[in-house]
Design a protein around this motif. Structure first.
Motif, mmCIF file in Angstrom:
data_model
loop_
_atom_site.group_PDB
_atom_site.id
_atom_site.type_symbol
_atom_site.label_atom_id
_atom_site.label_comp_id
_atom_site.label_asym_id
_atom_site.label_seq_id
_atom_site.Cartn_x
_atom_site.Cartn_y
_atom_site.Cartn_z
ATOM 1 N N ARG A 133 0.751 -1.290 -0.132
ATOM 2 C CA ARG A 133 -0.052 0.001 0.087
ATOM 3 C C ARG A 133 0.880 1.294 -0.021
ATOM 4 O O ARG A 133 0.548 2.315 -0.639
ATOM 5 C CB ARG A 133 -1.040 0.126 1.214
ATOM 6 C CG ARG A 133 -2.079 -1.004 1.001
ATOM 7 C CD ARG A 133 -2.827 -1.059 -0.255
ATOM 8 N NE ARG A 133 -3.895 -2.038 -0.114
ATOM 9 C CZ ARG A 133 -4.492 -2.281 -1.282
ATOM 10 N NH1 ARG A 133 -4.130 -1.818 -2.285
ATOM 11 N NH2 ARG A 133 -5.655 -3.224 -1.063
ATOM 12 N N ASP A 134 1.961 0.954 0.837
ATOM 13 C CA ASP A 134 3.243 2.411 0.671
ATOM 14 C C ASP A 134 3.420 2.466 -0.701
ATOM 15 O O ASP A 134 4.062 3.475 -1.073
ATOM 16 C CB ASP A 134 4.261 2.112 1.598
ATOM 17 C CG ASP A 134 3.833 2.100 3.007
ATOM 18 O OD1 ASP A 134 2.829 2.856 3.338
ATOM 19 O OD2 ASP A 134 4.527 1.595 4.083
ATOM 20 N N TYR A 135 3.626 1.558 -1.560
ATOM 21 C CA TYR A 135 3.841 1.582 -2.978
ATOM 22 C C TYR A 135 2.934 2.009 -3.822
ATOM 23 O O TYR A 135 3.067 2.139 -5.135
ATOM 24 C CB TYR A 135 4.373 0.242 -3.481
ATOM 25 C CG TYR A 135 5.887 -0.147 -2.783
ATOM 26 C CD1 TYR A 135 6.549 0.459 -2.372
ATOM 27 C CD2 TYR A 135 5.947 -1.625 -2.860
ATOM 28 C CE1 TYR A 135 7.545 0.038 -1.750
ATOM 29 C CE2 TYR A 135 7.191 -2.099 -2.663
ATOM 30 C CZ TYR A 135 8.130 -1.288 -1.845
ATOM 31 O OH TYR A 135 9.094 -1.745 -1.355
ATOM 32 N N ASN A 136 1.497 2.466 -3.269
ATOM 33 C CA ASN A 136 0.607 2.633 -3.760
ATOM 34 C C ASN A 136 -0.052 1.488 -4.739
ATOM 35 O O ASN A 136 -0.559 2.153 -6.112
ATOM 36 C CB ASN A 136 0.890 4.080 -4.723
ATOM 37 C CG ASN A 136 -0.467 4.921 -5.233
ATOM 38 O OD1 ASN A 136 -1.626 4.683 -4.638
ATOM 39 N ND2 ASN A 136 -0.363 5.467 -6.317
ATOM 40 N N ILE A 137 -0.094 0.640 -4.424
ATOM 41 C CA ILE A 137 -0.499 -0.802 -5.239
ATOM 42 C C ILE A 137 -2.115 -0.576 -5.182
ATOM 43 O O ILE A 137 -2.609 -0.332 -3.967
ATOM 44 C CB ILE A 137 -0.043 -1.969 -4.795
ATOM 45 C CG1 ILE A 137 1.624 -2.257 -4.673
ATOM 46 C CG2 ILE A 137 -0.647 -3.314 -5.419
ATOM 47 C CD1 ILE A 137 2.172 -1.884 -6.161
ATOM 48 N N GLN A 138 -2.710 -0.590 -6.227
ATOM 49 C CA GLN A 138 -4.228 -0.439 -6.116
ATOM 50 C C GLN A 138 -4.945 -1.486 -6.384
ATOM 51 O O GLN A 138 -6.497 -1.550 -5.798
ATOM 52 C CB GLN A 138 -4.656 0.790 -7.335
ATOM 53 C CG GLN A 138 -3.995 1.933 -7.104
ATOM 54 C CD GLN A 138 -4.401 2.677 -5.730
ATOM 55 O OE1 GLN A 138 -5.668 2.783 -5.581
ATOM 56 N NE2 GLN A 138 -3.323 3.343 -5.102
ATOM 57 N N CYS A 139 -4.377 -2.596 -6.570
ATOM 58 C CA CYS A 139 -5.260 -4.061 -6.800
ATOM 59 C C CYS A 139 -5.625 -4.478 -5.460
ATOM 60 O O CYS A 139 -5.275 -4.305 -4.438
ATOM 61 C CB CYS A 139 -4.619 -4.819 -7.734
ATOM 62 S SG CYS A 139 -3.238 -5.589 -6.822
ATOM 63 N N ARG A 140 -6.439 -5.582 -5.725
ATOM 64 C CA ARG A 140 -6.808 -6.401 -4.535
ATOM 65 C C ARG A 140 -5.661 -6.930 -3.787
ATOM 66 O O ARG A 140 -4.922 -7.520 -4.357
ATOM 67 C CB ARG A 140 -7.857 -7.369 -4.774
ATOM 68 C CG ARG A 140 -8.486 -8.263 -3.741
ATOM 69 C CD ARG A 140 -9.552 -9.321 -4.285
ATOM 70 N NE ARG A 140 -9.741 -10.372 -3.283
ATOM 71 C CZ ARG A 140 -10.521 -11.581 -3.506
ATOM 72 N NH1 ARG A 140 -11.106 -11.473 -4.831
ATOM 73 N NH2 ARG A 140 -10.974 -12.244 -2.574
#
Length: 390
Positions: A164-171
């Motif tokens: 999430r810190d990497y800005n991952i948007q998927c599930r």
């Protein structure tokens, strides 16, 4: 269900990814699923052995010890996989085998589930002298990989937060890798254990501090050695099981600090459980783990864990129950002295270790994976239906 697992690493290599893949493959097959594996050959030659497809590759040892890069995909093997047509693809690595997974997914319209096994930030010293630049590269690369999947499996909350810190948007779903509890729960053969202690000349009255794993910079072994030496106990032996690029440096450093160190090197997978049982306390200073699979194995074998405080073991290593998470050298020494000096505490924590491992069973791991595949398939079918003009 037809499940294709893709991985750069496979047996006979021994590491966390391979352990996870083999366990997942076994548990899915026990459930009745049709499982095939795509991995890398140790040569330029591509071939198939049973349900395992080996793609020709070359050594990438200069990038990372033991790594390989695919150079030969072999159309006949890919054609066979397309005709078989998996229902879901479960990718385990981000490099060569992921390209195969993505190609098949794109051509067949099959969803990819990807397990993010490795915290690459802790390995940037292999390819970048700058930590800041290395982290930026890892962040961009991780977004590219995860953006091509239907779901990412995080082995721990630590990895989920990192993504999430990497800005991952998927599930993202958190599914810890399971442990074959039966392999570690079997009663040890007293004669076998006595023979191992004799073989490695382990002093009878010493508390055995076990480190089992890769001997490399990211494992902070010199820090661990410093902390053991600073504790000043003469009644402990450090048992190092494994190997890696920093082996000689680590052994020289330990001996230079005056520790009684015993180095076994790599041991056969069938004997790993016995080597866990040689230990009284599992010790590590690593913070590069995504979930600490060796911690699970140690606990299953009844060996308490003394490890660096790290989010990956939150809810796994419970202070005073099955081990401790220490924050500095002083707390490490205090916990070590308490453990060495109290036989009742040792026995109680060994029981606590075994009890706490129940939630990491292989069966629970396989069931969670299969449930996720069904969910991802349903989502993919729903998306197709909504986008179908008919």
């Amino acid at each position: 269900m037809k499940v294709l697992i893709t991985t750069d690493w496979y047996a006979p290599v021994i590491n966390g990814v391979v352990t996870s893949v083999l366990l997942l493959q076994r548990e899915l097959e026990k459930q009745g699923h049709d499982v095939r594996v795509v991995t890398l050959s140790n040569t330029l030659h591509s071939y198939k052995n049973g349900n395992v497809y080996y793609m020709g590759s070359v050594s990438a040892n200069k990038i990372y010890p033991g790594a390989r890069l695919r150079v030969n995909r072999t159309r006949s093997l890919v054609r066979e996989l397309m005709e078989w047509r998996p229902d879901v693809i479960h990718s385990q690595c981000e490099f060569s085998s992921f390209r195969v997974a993505y190609g098949l997914s794109h051509r067949l319209g099959v969803p990819i589930v990807h397990t993010y096994h490795t915290v690459y930030e802790d390995y940037t010293h292999y390819f970048s002298p700058s930590v800041r630049v290395g982290k930026a590269v890892v962040s961009v690369f991780s977004r590219w990989i995860c953006g091509r999947t239907a779901c990412v499996v995080a082995p721990s909350r630590k990895v989920e937060r990192l993504l999430r810190d990497y800005n991952i948007q998927c599930r993202i779903e958190v599914i810890p890798t399971g442990v074959d509890l039966g392999a570690y729960r079997r009663e040890p053969d007293p004669a076998r254990m006595a023979a191992l202690r004799t073989r490695w000349a382990i002093p009878e009255n010493h508390t055995v501090l076990l480190y089992l794993g890769r001997m490399a910079k990211e494992k902070n072994l010199e820090q661990l050695i410093d902390q053991i030496a600073a504790a000043g106990r003469k009644d402990v032996s450090l048992l190092l099981v494994g190997d890696g690029p920093d082996r000689e440096e680590v052994l020289d450093y330990a001996r230079g600090r005056g520790l009684d160190v015993i180095f076994t090197g790599m041991v056969p997978h069938s004997e790993v459980a016995d080597y866990y049982r040689l230990g009284d306390l599992f010790v590590t200073a690593s913070t590069s783990e995504t979930q600490g699979l060796t911690y699970f194995e140690a606990l299953a074998a009844g060996v308490p864990v003394l490890c660096r405080k790290d989010p990956c073991v939150d809810g796994v290593v419970e202070d005073g129950v099955n081990g401790w998470q220490y924050e500095d050298g002083q707390s490490f020494g205090e916990h070590l002295s308490a453990f060495c000096g109290d036989a009742a505490l040792r026995e109680r924590m060994s029981r606590g270790a075994k009890d706490s491992a129940e939630k990491f069973s292989a069966e629970a791991f396989g069931a969670a994976a299969a449930e996720l595949y069904a969910s991802v398939q349903a989502e993919a079918a729903g998306a197709f239906s909504e986008g179908d003009p008919a």
